[in-house]
Enzyme design. Structure first.
Site, mmCIF file in Angstrom:
data_model
loop_
_atom_site.group_PDB
_atom_site.id
_atom_site.type_symbol
_atom_site.label_atom_id
_atom_site.label_comp_id
_atom_site.label_asym_id
_atom_site.label_seq_id
_atom_site.Cartn_x
_atom_site.Cartn_y
_atom_site.Cartn_z
ATOM 1 N N SER A 188 0.833 -1.202 0.000
ATOM 2 C CA SER A 188 0.000 0.000 0.000
ATOM 3 C C SER A 188 0.868 1.253 0.000
ATOM 4 O O SER A 188 2.013 1.219 0.457
ATOM 5 C CB SER A 188 -0.886 0.012 1.250
ATOM 6 O OG SER A 188 -1.504 1.272 1.401
ATOM 7 N N TYR A 201 -0.968 -0.953 10.523
ATOM 8 C CA TYR A 201 -1.252 -1.202 9.101
ATOM 9 C C TYR A 201 -0.072 -0.751 8.246
ATOM 10 O O TYR A 201 0.437 -1.498 7.416
ATOM 11 C CB TYR A 201 -2.541 -0.467 8.699
ATOM 12 C CG TYR A 201 -2.924 -0.673 7.242
ATOM 13 C CD1 TYR A 201 -3.453 -1.886 6.812
ATOM 14 C CD2 TYR A 201 -2.768 0.349 6.306
ATOM 15 C CE1 TYR A 201 -3.805 -2.070 5.478
ATOM 16 C CE2 TYR A 201 -3.121 0.175 4.982
ATOM 17 C CZ TYR A 201 -3.646 -1.037 4.565
ATOM 18 O OH TYR A 201 -3.985 -1.221 3.245
#
Ligand SMILES: NC(=O)c1ccc[n+]([C@@H]2O[C@H](COP(=O)([O-])OP(=O)(O)OC[C@H]3O[C@@H](n4cnc5c(N)ncnc54)[C@H](OP(=O)(O)O)[C@@H]3O)[C@@H](O)[C@H]2O)c1
Ligand SMILES: *[C@@H]1O[C@H](CO)[C@@H](O)[C@H](O)[C@H]1NC(C)=O
Ligand SMILES: *[C@@H]1O[C@H](CO)[C@@H](O)[C@H](O)[C@H]1NC(C)=O
Length: 313
Positions: A188, A201
């Site tokens: 990401s 995350y």
């Protein structure tokens, strides 16, 4: 040394630095053009990897779109996901659309290493050319680390990190034996710099990115390519199905564009829009800016901002 020699020296250095910057950014631009625009017509033939493609988290969002696209490109696919009904439904849909074989394996990747023998068994006799490590979870909303409990931490580490390691371990030996293989890891943008309020995350995505890049160096000579894909916003359940626009991609468009970049780049935001956004963010989001009040405000209000971007139906 006279003043004018000093002046000339500094001018020369100035031009050298400017020349370097111009060259560097021109090269980036040309590479981006090749990777994201020319690749629509001029791309690597994924057919050479052959056989089956395995996708984790394949019943929704980006994973489902990768699975559909790979089946369209001629692969038989294995879908690995949590919900059996969704697996059956998506398998039927892909079989019907593509005419290729679809196999499903149910697994919950928030669980520990006990789930992998079953997956290994399910993949045993398949000739696997491509693995897409896509499964992943984000925080339920903006969060500070001390507010997370043990279970949330374990779940996210298992789902985002351990799944990639175990799946890679399962498919890699045979890829090495056959001297070909492609592993795509969906990391990401959150793994390119430290974003606030999504600490764990972010860290899992950095792990994915570095693992991919290091693995790629080691397995290059063995015919296995590893690609790290670092998307920005894609409209999925994870992002509350926000409206697509110039900045936000639909998962189908994203997967199509991202698959076009295989072989042309080993680390990418995945699509033209996201690459431009990442390039611009790189210029402005220094670590100093990241710890500013305005970014903190945006981070705290992520949910509200996403909700306001939702489709109104
Ligand atoms: N969407 C974005 O904007 C974005 C941006 C950057 C990176 N990413 C990354 O892209 C990947 C896919 O995200 P997405 O937005 O497509 O997510 P999504 O729409 O929420 O889809 C997740 C998929 O994974 C499955 N899954 C979730 N938890 C699972 C578990 N514990 N065990 C097995 N399967 C599980 C889901 O199956 P069920 O339906 O059965 O739950 C679903 O098929 C993630 O790694 C995410 O971090 C997404
Ligand atoms: C990507 O990695 C492969 C090996 O895995 C290598 O052959 C190729 O040159 C790399 N491509 C780019 C554009 O860096
Ligand atoms: C979407 O995500 C929420 C959690 O954010 C979850 O409760 C819900 O079941 C998900 N919906 C689908 C269709 O996967």
């Amino acid at each position: 040394m006279s003043d004018s020699t000093l002046y000339q020296g500094l001018t020369f250095l100035g031009f050298l630095a400017l020349g370097y910057l111009v060259l560097k950014h021109t090269f980036k631009l040309l590479k981006g053009f090749r990777v994201h625009i020319l690749s629509r017509w001029w791309k690597e033939d994924l057919g050479k990897y052959g056989g089956w493609a395995v996708i984790t988290g394949a019943t929704d969002g980006i994973g489902k779109s990768y699975a559909k696209e790979l089946a369209k490109l001629g692969f038989n696919v294995v879908l690995i996901s949590r919900t059996l009904e969704k697996l059956k439904k998506v398998a039927a849909e892909i079989e019907k659309q593509s005419g290729h074989k679809v196999k499903i394996i149910q697994a919950d990747f928030t669980k520990g290493s006990e789930i992998y023998p079953k997956i290994e068994e399910g993949l045993k006799n398949l000739d696997i050319g491509i693995l897409v490590n896509n499964v992943g979870m984000a925080h339920q909303g903006p969060t500070v680390f001390h507010a997370s409990n043990d279970k949330e931490i374990t779940n996210m580490m298992n789902c985002n990190v351990m799944s990639m390691l175990h799946m890679t371990r399962i498919v890699l030996p045979k890829m090495v034996e056959r001297k070909k293989g492609l592993i795509i890891n969906i990391a990401s943008e959150a793994g390119t710099r430290p974003y606030p309020r999504v600490t764990l995350y972010c860290a899992t995505k950095v792990f994915m990115d570095y693992f991919s890049r290091s693995l790629n160096i080691d397995y290059k000579s063995k015919g296995v390519t590893v690609q790290s894909v670092m998307p920005l916003m894609v409209s999925t359940n994870m992002t509350f199905n926000v409206k697509t626009n110039l900045l936000v991609k639909s998962p189908d468009d994203f997967a199509w564009e991202a698959l076009n970049t295989v072989g042309l780049t080993n680390r990418t935001s995945g699509c033209l829009s996201h690459s431009i956004q990442s390039y611009v963010l790189d210029l402005f989001l220094t670590e100093y800016v990241m710890s500013s009040r305005i970014i903190a405000w945006i981070a705290r209000n992520t949910l509200r901002i996403l909700m306001s971007m939702q489709k109104t139906e």
